[in-house]
Write a protein that holds these residues in place. Structure first.
Motif, PDB file in Angstrom:
ATOM      1  N   LYS A 165     100.876  -4.809  35.466  1.00 39.79           N
ATOM      2  CA  LYS A 165     101.343  -5.755  36.589  1.00 39.79           C
ATOM      3  C   LYS A 165     100.819  -7.070  36.290  1.00 39.79           C
ATOM      4  CE  LYS A 165     100.489  -2.234  40.346  1.00 39.79           C
ATOM      5  NZ  LYS A 165      99.762  -1.973  41.533  1.00 39.79           N
ATOM      6  N   ARG A 194     102.907  -9.477  40.993  1.00 36.86           N
ATOM      7  CA  ARG A 194     102.240  -9.617  42.375  1.00 36.86           C
ATOM      8  C   ARG A 194     101.915 -10.811  42.475  1.00 36.86           C
ATOM      9  NH1 ARG A 194      98.119  -4.908  43.742  1.00 36.86           N
ATOM     10  NH2 ARG A 194      96.648  -6.416  42.842  1.00 36.86           N
ATOM     11  N   GLY A 236      99.777   1.100  45.624  1.00 37.15           N
ATOM     12  CA  GLY A 236     100.023  -0.317  45.811  1.00 37.15           C
ATOM     13  C   GLY A 236      98.983  -1.263  46.500  1.00 37.15           C
ATOM     14  N   ALA A 239      99.386  -4.921  48.899  1.00 39.35           N
ATOM     15  CA  ALA A 239     100.547  -5.987  48.427  1.00 39.35           C
ATOM     16  C   ALA A 239     101.985  -5.153  49.252  1.00 39.35           C
ATOM     17  CB  ALA A 239     100.847  -5.726  47.094  1.00 39.35           C
ATOM     18  N   ARG A 240     102.700  -6.067  49.626  1.00 40.23           N
ATOM     19  CA  ARG A 240     103.992  -5.625  50.037  1.00 40.23           C
ATOM     20  C   ARG A 240     105.177  -5.532  49.083  1.00 40.23           C
ATOM     21  NH1 ARG A 240     101.189  -8.318  53.511  1.00 40.23           N
ATOM     22  NH2 ARG A 240     100.901  -7.575  55.797  1.00 40.23           N
ATOM     23  N   TYR A 241     105.695  -4.565  48.729  1.00 39.74           N
ATOM     24  CA  TYR A 241     106.346  -4.396  47.645  1.00 39.74           C
ATOM     25  C   TYR A 241     107.774  -4.390  47.890  1.00 39.74           C
ATOM     26  CZ  TYR A 241     102.556  -3.621  44.490  1.00 39.74           C
ATOM     27  OH  TYR A 241     101.467  -3.604  43.605  1.00 39.74           O
ATOM     28  N   ASP A 250     108.721  -4.400  39.954  1.00 36.99           N
ATOM     29  CA  ASP A 250     108.593  -4.560  41.395  1.00 36.99           C
ATOM     30  C   ASP A 250     108.046  -5.851  41.600  1.00 36.99           C
ATOM     31  OD1 ASP A 250     109.577  -2.024  42.625  1.00 36.99           O
ATOM     32  OD2 ASP A 250     108.073  -1.373  41.219  1.00 36.99           O
ATOM     33  N   GLY A 252     105.201  -7.734  44.299  1.00 36.29           N
ATOM     34  CA  GLY A 252     104.393  -7.551  45.528  1.00 36.29           C
ATOM     35  C   GLY A 252     103.764  -8.846  45.847  1.00 36.29           C
TER      36      GLY A 252
END
Ligand code: SAM
Length: 334
Positions: A165, A194, A236, A239-241, A250, A252
Motif C-alpha cells: 500500500k 491510501r 483495512g 481507511a474507507r476503501y 484499492d 483508502g
C-alpha cells in the motif's frame, strides 16, 4: 470500573473498544525529514540504551499477544534504520497469537532488505510516498533518495510482498495535483493507495496544517477519472476503501481530521523507548521500560498494560486543541 481483560485473552477499554492491534516503533530515527513530520536538521533522537532491546520488545509483544493482540505493525521513525530488523521480525512472527505482522517504511533502504524481511515473515507492506516527482520529493522530504524508493518498491513487489500500500499525505499546494497520477501509478504496479489527512502532531505537524486538505476533495478529483466501488479490504483499519473499477487496486481514505474514527479505535502504540501511548492525538502514556528494567514479572507487566487501558482517551482533539501533541510523529510511531 468496567475495565475488562476477560481473564486472559482480551483487552477492552472502559468505552468497550477492543484493543487487538499494536503499532510498534523500533526507532525514532529517520533518514528523511518530511516537513510535516520532523523539523529540518532535527537530530535530537533517542540514545541506544533508551530503546527497548529486541528481548524486551519480544517480551512486551508476547504479553500483548496473551491479552488478545493479533496484529502488530512495525514502524518508526524509519524502522529499516534499526539494525537487524529482520531478526526482530523473525522473533515476533514466532510469538503464539500474533498472526498479522506488517511494516511501514519510507522504502529508502528497502531494496537491500526486502528479501530478508519477507523471508523473516512480513507480507504486508505500507510505503509512504507523497509524490512521483523527483524535485518535489526533495522539497517534501529534504532528501534526494527518490530513485531508491522506487527501486525499493519494485524489489518488494518482486520478492512477493502483498499487498503493498502506498500512503500519500494529501497536501494542498504541494501534491494535490498528483492525485490521479498516483492512482494511475498504483494501478500500473498493482499497489493499493491510501490518502491521509495531515495532523497537527509536533511543531512540524502544526506548520503543515496550512497544507491541510479534506479527503473529500481528493475523492472528488479521483471521481472525475475513475469509478470508485465501495468495498472492504481485509486488515483495512480506519481507511474507507474503494476498488478502482476495472483494476486490482484499492483506494483508502484516512480522515482523522474531517471524519475521525476514534469510536472504533482498536490500537495502542509502543514507542521505541518503551512508552505505551494510548492515543496518537493525546499525551496519555505509561512508560514500560523502567518497569522492565526494574525486573517486573510477566504478570505485573500484564496488569500494568490492563491498567494503562483505563487511560485511553475517548478521542483525539486535533481540531479543538491542535497545539496539544508536543511529541513528533516519528517518536510515537506513525
Ligand atoms: N518511516 C516510516 C514511513 O515513512 O512510513 C514509518 C513512520 S512515518 C512517521 C508513518 C507515517 O506517518 C507516514 O506515512 C507519514 O506520512 C505519516 N505522518 C508523519 N507526520 C504526519 C502528520 N503530521 N500528519 C499525518 N501523517 C503524518
Amino acid at each position: 470500573m468496567n475495565m475488562q481483560s476477560s481473564g486472559t485473552n482480551s483487552l477492552i477499554d472502559p468505552l468497550g473498544r477492543r484493543i487487538d492491534y499494536v503499532r510498534l516503533s523500533v526507532t525514532d530515527k529517520c533518514n528523511l525529514r518530511c516537513f510535516y513530520c520532523l523539523p529540518k536538521g532535527y537530530r535530537d533522537f533517542g540514545k541506544r540504551e533508551e530503546y527497548l532491546t529486541f528481548d524486551e520488545t519480544e517480551r512486551v509483544i508476547g504479553v500483548f499477544a496473551g491479552l488478545g493482540v493479533r496484529r502488530v505493525r512495525i514502524t518508526g521513525g524509519e524502522p529499516l534504520v534499526r539494525q537487524d530488523l529482520s531478526g526482530l521480525v523473525g522473533r515476533l512472527v514466532a510469538l503464539p497469537g500474533i498472526d498479522d505482522l506488517s511494516l511501514s517504511t519510507n522504502a529508502v533502504l528497502l531494496a537491500s532488505q526486502a528479501e530478508a524481511l519477507h523471508s523473516a515473515g512480513i507480507q504486508r507492506l505500507n510505503v509512504s510516498l507523497d509524490t512521483l516527482r523527483r524535485d518535489r520529493f526533495r522539497q517534501i522530504t529534504g532528501n534526494d533518495d527518490f530513485d531508491r524508493v522506487l527501486d525499493g518498491l519494485m524489489v518488494a513487489r518482486q520478492v512477493g510482498f502483498s499487498p503493498i500500500k502506498i500512503n500519500m499525505l494529501a497536501l494542498k499546494g504541494r501534491n494535490d495535483d498528483e492525485v490521479i497520477d498516483m492512482a494511475e501509478f498504483c494501478i500500473e504496479h498493482g499497489f493499493s493507495l491510501r490518502f491521509i489527512e495531515t495532523m497537527p502532531i509536533g511543531t512540524a505537524g502544526r506548520v503543515a496544517t496550512r497544507h491541510y486538505m479534506p479527503l473529500s476533495e481528493v475523492r472528488t478529483q479521483l471521481e472525475t477519472k475513475f469509478n470508485l466501488i465501495p468495498g472492504v479490504m481485509p486488515g483495512g483499519g480506519p481507511a474507507r476503501y474503494f476498488r478502482i473499477d476495472g483494476s486490482n487496486s484499492d483506494i483508502g481514505f484516512i480522515t482523522p481530521i474531517s471524519q475521525h474514527f476514534c469510536d472504533t479505535c482498536n490500537r495502542v502504540r509502543l514507542s521505541a523507548d518503551g512508552t505505551l501511548h494510548l492515543c496518537l492525538g493525546q499525551e496519555h502514556a505509561v512508560p514500560l521500560r523502567p518497569l522492565l528494567r526494574q525486573g517486573i514479572d510477566d504478570d505485573q507487566l500484564r496488569q500494568t498494560i490492563i491498567h494503562a487501558l483505563t487511560l485511553k482517551p475517548a478521542r483525539h482533539e486535533f481540531n479543538e486543541k491542535p497545539e496539544q501533541v508536543i511529541r513528533f510523529m516519528s517518536s510515537t510511531g506513525g
